[in-house]
Enzyme design. Structure first.
Site, PDB file in Angstrom:
ATOM      1  N   ASP A 274      -8.707   0.935  -5.454  1.00  0.00           N
ATOM      2  CA  ASP A 274      -9.196   2.446  -5.858  1.00  0.00           C
ATOM      3  C   ASP A 274     -10.630   2.424  -6.349  1.00  0.00           C
ATOM      4  O   ASP A 274     -10.935   1.452  -7.034  1.00  0.00           O
ATOM      5  CB  ASP A 274      -8.491   2.925  -6.861  1.00  0.00           C
ATOM      6  CG  ASP A 274      -8.785   4.014  -7.591  1.00  0.00           C
ATOM      7  OD1 ASP A 274      -9.672   4.964  -6.878  1.00  0.00           O
ATOM      8  OD2 ASP A 274      -8.696   4.495  -8.771  1.00  0.00           O
TER       9      ASP A 274
ATOM     10  N   ASN B 256     -12.628   5.306  -6.848  1.00  0.00           N
ATOM     11  CA  ASN B 256     -13.093   6.602  -7.393  1.00  0.00           C
ATOM     12  C   ASN B 256     -12.157   7.021  -8.934  1.00  0.00           C
ATOM     13  O   ASN B 256     -12.034   8.215  -8.993  1.00  0.00           O
ATOM     14  CB  ASN B 256     -13.112   7.636  -6.639  1.00  0.00           C
ATOM     15  CG  ASN B 256     -12.088   8.082  -5.782  1.00  0.00           C
ATOM     16  OD1 ASN B 256     -10.943   7.394  -6.075  1.00  0.00           O
ATOM     17  ND2 ASN B 256     -11.762   9.125  -5.082  1.00  0.00           N
TER      18      ASN B 256
ATOM     19  N   ASP C  87      -9.036   7.409  -9.313  1.00  0.00           N
ATOM     20  CA  ASP C  87      -7.926   8.605  -9.325  1.00  0.00           C
ATOM     21  C   ASP C  87      -6.563   7.702  -9.207  1.00  0.00           C
ATOM     22  O   ASP C  87      -5.556   8.540  -8.930  1.00  0.00           O
ATOM     23  CB  ASP C  87      -8.137   9.629  -8.273  1.00  0.00           C
ATOM     24  CG  ASP C  87      -8.165   8.820  -6.766  1.00  0.00           C
ATOM     25  OD1 ASP C  87      -8.261   7.475  -6.832  1.00  0.00           O
ATOM     26  OD2 ASP C  87      -8.162   9.670  -5.909  1.00  0.00           O
TER      27      ASP C  87
ATOM     28  N   ASP D 280      -8.552   3.779  -1.633  1.00  0.00           N
ATOM     29  CA  ASP D 280      -9.270   4.397  -0.591  1.00  0.00           C
ATOM     30  C   ASP D 280     -10.273   3.577   0.177  1.00  0.00           C
ATOM     31  O   ASP D 280     -10.449   2.436  -0.025  1.00  0.00           O
ATOM     32  CB  ASP D 280     -10.261   5.555  -1.778  1.00  0.00           C
ATOM     33  CG  ASP D 280     -11.058   5.080  -2.658  1.00  0.00           C
ATOM     34  OD1 ASP D 280     -11.578   3.741  -2.584  1.00  0.00           O
ATOM     35  OD2 ASP D 280     -10.800   5.317  -3.848  1.00  0.00           O
TER      36      ASP D 280
ATOM     37  N   ASP E 261      -3.688   2.441  12.636  1.00  0.00           N
ATOM     38  CA  ASP E 261      -2.289   3.036  12.918  1.00  0.00           C
ATOM     39  C   ASP E 261      -2.296   4.222  13.743  1.00  0.00           C
ATOM     40  O   ASP E 261      -3.068   5.180  13.763  1.00  0.00           O
ATOM     41  CB  ASP E 261      -1.578   3.202  11.611  1.00  0.00           C
ATOM     42  CG  ASP E 261      -0.225   2.719  11.590  1.00  0.00           C
ATOM     43  OD1 ASP E 261       0.688   2.934  12.632  1.00  0.00           O
ATOM     44  OD2 ASP E 261       0.092   2.001  10.661  1.00  0.00           O
TER      45      ASP E 261
ATOM     46  N   ASP F  27       2.908   3.358  16.060  1.00  0.00           N
ATOM     47  CA  ASP F  27       3.983   3.506  15.231  1.00  0.00           C
ATOM     48  C   ASP F  27       5.281   3.862  16.152  1.00  0.00           C
ATOM     49  O   ASP F  27       5.031   4.702  17.031  1.00  0.00           O
ATOM     50  CB  ASP F  27       3.909   4.537  14.138  1.00  0.00           C
ATOM     51  CG  ASP F  27       4.842   4.692  13.150  1.00  0.00           C
ATOM     52  OD1 ASP F  27       5.284   3.797  12.785  1.00  0.00           O
ATOM     53  OD2 ASP F  27       5.649   5.777  13.354  1.00  0.00           O
TER      54      ASP F  27
ATOM     55  N   GLU G 260       5.134  -0.884  17.698  1.00  0.00           N
ATOM     56  CA  GLU G 260       6.262  -1.176  16.833  1.00  0.00           C
ATOM     57  C   GLU G 260       7.450  -0.587  17.956  1.00  0.00           C
ATOM     58  O   GLU G 260       7.443   0.627  18.316  1.00  0.00           O
ATOM     59  CB  GLU G 260       6.118  -0.300  15.614  1.00  0.00           C
ATOM     60  CG  GLU G 260       7.405  -0.553  15.023  1.00  0.00           C
ATOM     61  CD  GLU G 260       7.327   0.472  13.669  1.00  0.00           C
ATOM     62  OE1 GLU G 260       7.924   0.174  12.448  1.00  0.00           O
ATOM     63  OE2 GLU G 260       7.074   1.753  13.764  1.00  0.00           O
TER      64      GLU G 260
ATOM     65  N   HIS H 113       4.231  -2.866   5.482  1.00  0.00           N
ATOM     66  CA  HIS H 113       4.658  -1.714   4.400  1.00  0.00           C
ATOM     67  C   HIS H 113       5.986  -1.614   4.523  1.00  0.00           C
ATOM     68  O   HIS H 113       6.350  -0.556   3.527  1.00  0.00           O
ATOM     69  CB  HIS H 113       3.698  -0.735   4.945  1.00  0.00           C
ATOM     70  CG  HIS H 113       4.045  -0.177   6.235  1.00  0.00           C
ATOM     71  ND1 HIS H 113       3.622  -0.910   7.510  1.00  0.00           N
ATOM     72  CD2 HIS H 113       4.461   1.092   6.687  1.00  0.00           C
ATOM     73  CE1 HIS H 113       4.130  -0.199   8.299  1.00  0.00           C
ATOM     74  NE2 HIS H 113       4.439   1.177   8.029  1.00  0.00           N
ATOM     75  N   ASP H 114       6.865  -1.947   5.340  1.00  0.00           N
ATOM     76  CA  ASP H 114       8.217  -1.123   5.596  1.00  0.00           C
ATOM     77  C   ASP H 114       9.265  -2.235   4.907  1.00  0.00           C
ATOM     78  O   ASP H 114      10.570  -2.122   5.121  1.00  0.00           O
ATOM     79  CB  ASP H 114       8.580  -0.752   7.003  1.00  0.00           C
ATOM     80  CG  ASP H 114       7.963   0.607   7.338  1.00  0.00           C
ATOM     81  OD1 ASP H 114       7.737   1.524   6.372  1.00  0.00           O
ATOM     82  OD2 ASP H 114       7.783   0.768   8.538  1.00  0.00           O
TER      83      ASP H 114
END
Length: 556
Positions: free
Chosen positions: A22, A24, A26, A30, A99, A200, A257, A332-333
């Site tokens: 991150d 900024n 929040d 990013d 992606d 994907d 994938e 990520h999965d």
């Protein structure tokens, strides 16, 4: 294989942007945060960075529900930030792979909004709509996220297909206008400077011919219909068209994938003469610890090493000289590999993570490193389901515990600790300051509690760390053609404790030995007296004696 294609010798690093850095304040990672960390990735030695989706999205499935392919989600930054990222990456000699999610869009995409207005809207044919059958769904196809794969739309009194969330309507690839809109979008991104695509669920684009001819066809059971639908009748025609129209015109990296593929399927998709993709992601080895009780990935069972060896060896041997492998342990999965296939205890975390890295990186194929893997990040154990954000996890809990009452909350939580996608999505652990240096605000997903001990800063200050071990593995791949081109031969495949294999070329061999247990092992593998240890996760060599999670590679 000649080993002459740059992507055959590359190592790819996957970034999950929301959880990387991150900038900024929040609590959400990013693009400027990624830019700031590019020198770190350059120092690791990787050549390609794969970004999970950064497009405009309502985030029902964390960006895999895209509402505009050519705009950036504001919480990630702007298109100017993306162009700066391309520029900085290219100056550092790094390539960026985006992606590409083109099996479905968000239901908030302009195409779908128009599609649902009326049956004769021009965009109606961009999606898959069907009439009810006897007042119910067109068939019993099931979403991969649980429940029916059909959602009813009140305006037109029809159902639309969604293989994932109901906010992710499937695109109709039978429509040539839709296909060429997608190709134009891909070309636009390539002209912006992207260096390739991870595609994907790409083998779901063509729905089975039974679906076109008979909407009443049913799947065999009420689990996900994804594998039933995969590898449909026109998929190769679509991908060959895509290759001709777009991919063949650029020097890029592509990986699809492809759930439910066999090695024969992979050769069709990524064969040396296929003119489709360069490699595929297969899932067989990631399903070795699936539930034996019918709950799919929801399990806390320990994997079977013999099964893992058989699967990986099959892919090494069947594709050799015919197609190219992708090599990965987690993404990520998928849960963190050291927690899943290694040992994430304080005593064995680093040593077993090095063993797993060694096992994978000496195989033939392009290795993929998931963010945090290079420092040994682990799974998490949050006490309440309310702390989990992943839609798949929440839906599974609701379905199996609350609706079907097929298991207790405690049992389901043990499965979640093992299998939830949130295990991979906790913020990157940069240092031991507040929130692991990821953000100085509340992070969108909690940081793993072990960040004070497991972080990049600690890894960089320790010359024996996992980071530097990965750095060595990457360097070896860049400097030893044998790793790229050698033939693979597995040894003692029925051994349930040790994974050993050879890589063989005309003038050299590698012998890779990995002890997958915390017990001492005694194994002899033939090698000449002149063999030298190329790399090991221990400082010395005890010959045929293998210590807990010991890995070593002999060169001769």
């Amino acid at each position: 294989m000649t080993g002459e294609q740059w992507w055959q010798q590359a190592v790819v690093y996957q970034i999950y942007p929301r959880s990387f850095q991150d900038s900024n304040h929040d609590g959400i990672g990013d693009i400027p945060g990624i830019i700031a960390r590019l020198p770190y990735l350059k120092s690791l030695g990787v050549q390609v960075i794969w970004l999970s989706p950064i497009y405009e999205s309502p985030n029902d499935d964390n960006g895999y529900d895209i509402s505009d392919y050519c705009r950036i989600l504001p919480e990630f930054g702007t298109m100017a930030d993306v162009q700066e990222m391309f520029s900085v990456a290219h100056r550092l000699g790094l390539k960026i792979m985006m992606d590409l999610v083109i099996n479905h869009t968000s239901d908030e995409h302009a195409w779908f909004k128009a599609s649902r207005q009326s049956k004769d809207n021009p965009y109606r044919q961009y999606y898959i709509w069907r009439d009810p059958v006897d007042g119910h769904e067109p068939n019993n196809w099931q979403s991969d996220f649980g429940g029916s794969a059909w959602a009813f739309d009140d305006t037109t009194q029809q159902y639309y297909l969604h293989l994932f969330s109901k906010k992710q309507p499937d695109l109709n690839w039978e429509n040539p206008t839709l296909r060429h809109e997608i190709y134009s979008m891909m070309t636009w991104w390539l002209n912006q400077g992207v260096d390739g695509f991870r595609m994907d669920v790409i083998n779901l684009l063509s729905k089975p011919v039974h679906f076109v001819d008979d909407p009443n066809v049913t799947t065999e059971n009420h689990s996900s219909s994804m594998n039933f639908i995969a590898n449909g009748p026109k998929i190769h025609a679509y991908l060959q068209e895509m290759n001709h129209e777009v991919l063949s015109k650029y020097d890029i990296i592509t990986v699809g994938e492809t759930p439910g593929v066999t090695t024969k399927d992979a050769i069709k998709y990524a064969g040396t003469t296929a003119n489709e993709l360069q490699m595929t992601f297969q899932f067989e080895h990631t399903e070795v610890d699936n539930s034996r009780e019918g709950f799919g990935k929801w399990s806390d069972e320990r994997f079977n090493l013999v099964m893992l060896k058989r699967i990986l060896s099959k892919w090494q041997n069947d594709l050799y000289g015919k197609a190219w492998n992708s090599l990965y342990w987690n993404n990520h999965d998928r849960p963190r590999v050291v927690s899943r296939f290694g040992n994430d205890s304080d005593q064995y975390r680093v040593i077993s993570a090095k063993m797993l890295a060694t096992t994978l990186h000496f195989m033939q194929g392009t290795p993929y490193i998931y963010q945090g893997e290079e420092i040994g990040m682990t799974n998490v154990k949050w006490p309440s389901i309310t702390q989990y954000k992943d839609i798949d996890t929440r839906n599974a809990y609701d379905d199996l515990v609350l609706k079907q009452k097929r298991m207790t909350p405690d049992k389901m939580m043990s499965y979640i600790y093992h299998s939830s996608r949130d295990n991979a999505r906790t913020p990157m652990q940069w240092d031991k300051t507040l929130n692991a240096g990821f953000t100085d605000d509340k992070p969108w997903l909690p940081v793993n509690n072990n960040y004070s001990e497991i972080n990049v800063s600690a890894a960089l200050s320790d010359k024996q760390s996992l980071f530097y071990y990965y750095q060595k593995l990457i360097h070896l791949r860049q400097t030893m053609p044998l790793i790229t081109t050698g033939k693979y031969v597995v040894l003692d495949i029925a051994d349930d404790s040790v994974y050993a294999y050879r890589r063989i070329s005309d003038d050299a061999q590698l012998l890779v030995i990995s002890n997958f247990t915390e017990k001492m092992q005694k194994h002899h593998y033939e090698r000449p007296d002149s063999a030298t240890v190329l790399i090991s996760n221990y400082d010395d060599d005890l010959g045929d004696t293998l210590r807990p999670y010991e890995a070593k590679v002999y060169l001769f």
